[in-house]
Design a protein around this motif. Structure first.
Motif, mmCIF file in Angstrom:
data_model
loop_
_atom_site.group_PDB
_atom_site.id
_atom_site.type_symbol
_atom_site.label_atom_id
_atom_site.label_comp_id
_atom_site.label_asym_id
_atom_site.label_seq_id
_atom_site.Cartn_x
_atom_site.Cartn_y
_atom_site.Cartn_z
ATOM 1 N N LEU A 1 0.468 -1.019 -0.161
ATOM 2 C CA LEU A 1 -0.183 -0.063 -0.128
ATOM 3 C C LEU A 1 1.191 1.313 -0.077
ATOM 4 N N ARG A 2 0.225 2.402 -1.085
ATOM 5 C CA ARG A 2 0.971 3.798 -0.709
ATOM 6 C C ARG A 2 0.236 3.887 -0.032
ATOM 7 N N ILE B 1 -7.821 -2.305 -4.058
ATOM 8 C CA ILE B 1 -7.679 -2.644 -3.046
ATOM 9 C C ILE B 1 -8.301 -4.537 -1.757
ATOM 10 N N ARG C 1 -3.194 -4.114 -3.352
ATOM 11 C CA ARG C 1 -3.476 -3.911 -4.685
ATOM 12 C C ARG C 1 -3.669 -5.161 -5.593
ATOM 13 N N ARG D 1 -8.558 4.010 -9.171
ATOM 14 C CA ARG D 1 -8.437 2.617 -7.761
ATOM 15 C C ARG D 1 -9.559 2.767 -7.270
ATOM 16 N N VAL E 1 -11.986 0.514 -3.234
ATOM 17 C CA VAL E 1 -11.499 -0.503 -2.511
ATOM 18 C C VAL E 1 -12.586 -0.202 -1.493
ATOM 19 N N GLU F 1 -11.205 6.408 -7.082
ATOM 20 C CA GLU F 1 -10.661 7.403 -7.309
ATOM 21 C C GLU F 1 -10.495 7.335 -8.577
ATOM 22 N N SER G 1 -1.638 6.956 -0.764
ATOM 23 C CA SER G 1 -2.335 7.048 -1.148
ATOM 24 C C SER G 1 -3.579 6.240 -1.303
ATOM 25 N N ASP G 2 -3.320 4.992 -1.528
ATOM 26 C CA ASP G 2 -3.970 3.481 -1.215
ATOM 27 C C ASP G 2 -4.373 4.169 0.849
ATOM 28 N N ARG G 3 -4.006 4.048 1.812
ATOM 29 C CA ARG G 3 -4.289 4.359 2.656
ATOM 30 C C ARG G 3 -5.333 5.711 2.981
ATOM 31 N N GLU H 1 -7.020 -0.698 -10.014
ATOM 32 C CA GLU H 1 -6.600 -1.118 -8.656
ATOM 33 C C GLU H 1 -7.582 -1.642 -8.046
#
Length: 144
Positions: free
Chosen positions: A11-12, A116, A126, A81, A83, A42, A14-16, A114
């Motif tokens: 995870l980056r 998550i 991802r 992306r 989630v 996103e 931006s993912d978090r 992607e």
């Protein structure tokens, strides 16, 4: 299968942030009879669109679907992306994986986006839509 290397899945920041946005929405709006899942998508523009699951005694609409719909209504060209989160027993948001219907809908908005996902064993990372649904539903013939 379009597999990522283990480092590609990490995870980056931006993912978090995407996970945190969906989690905050679900904590605020959670209602076991109406909203059990929240999602964040996103767009290719970088804007984030949120969605909630909608439940009734007869019909359920997934949070991923409402997040994608919000992005498309805003004129977003594509999804980069996404989630989905649910609440664990302590009330904290945790990443959950898309249901079967969402596994079919998500690739319509980009094979290269992607998702998550919960990779198992306490790992979150991802994946590409093809990794979620390696054998998608197909029609015997086209009706278009």
């Amino acid at each position: 299968m379009d597999a990522h290397s283990p480092d590609d899945r990490e995870l980056r920041v931006s993912d978090r942030e995407l996970i945190a946005a969906a989690s905050a929405l679900l904590v605020e709006a959670h209602d076991p009879g109406a909203h059990r899942v929240a999602a964040a998508a996103e767009g290719t523009s970088g804007a984030v669109y949120l969605g909630l699951s909608l439940l009734s005694p007869r019909v359920s609409i997934c949070a991923e679907t409402t997040a994608i719909a919000n992005a498309k209504m805003a004129g977003e060209a594509g999804i980069r992306r996404m989630v989905a989160v649910g609440l664990d027993p302590s009330g904290a948001g945790v990443v959950i994986n898309p249901c079967g219907v969402c596994r079919e809908i998500v690739p319509v908005f980009g094979d290269d986006l992607e998702v998550i996902a919960d990779l198992g064993g306490g790992l979150v990372g991802r994946v590409r839509p093809a990794e979620l649904l390696p054998m998608p539903w197909v029609r015997a013939r086209s009706y278009d």
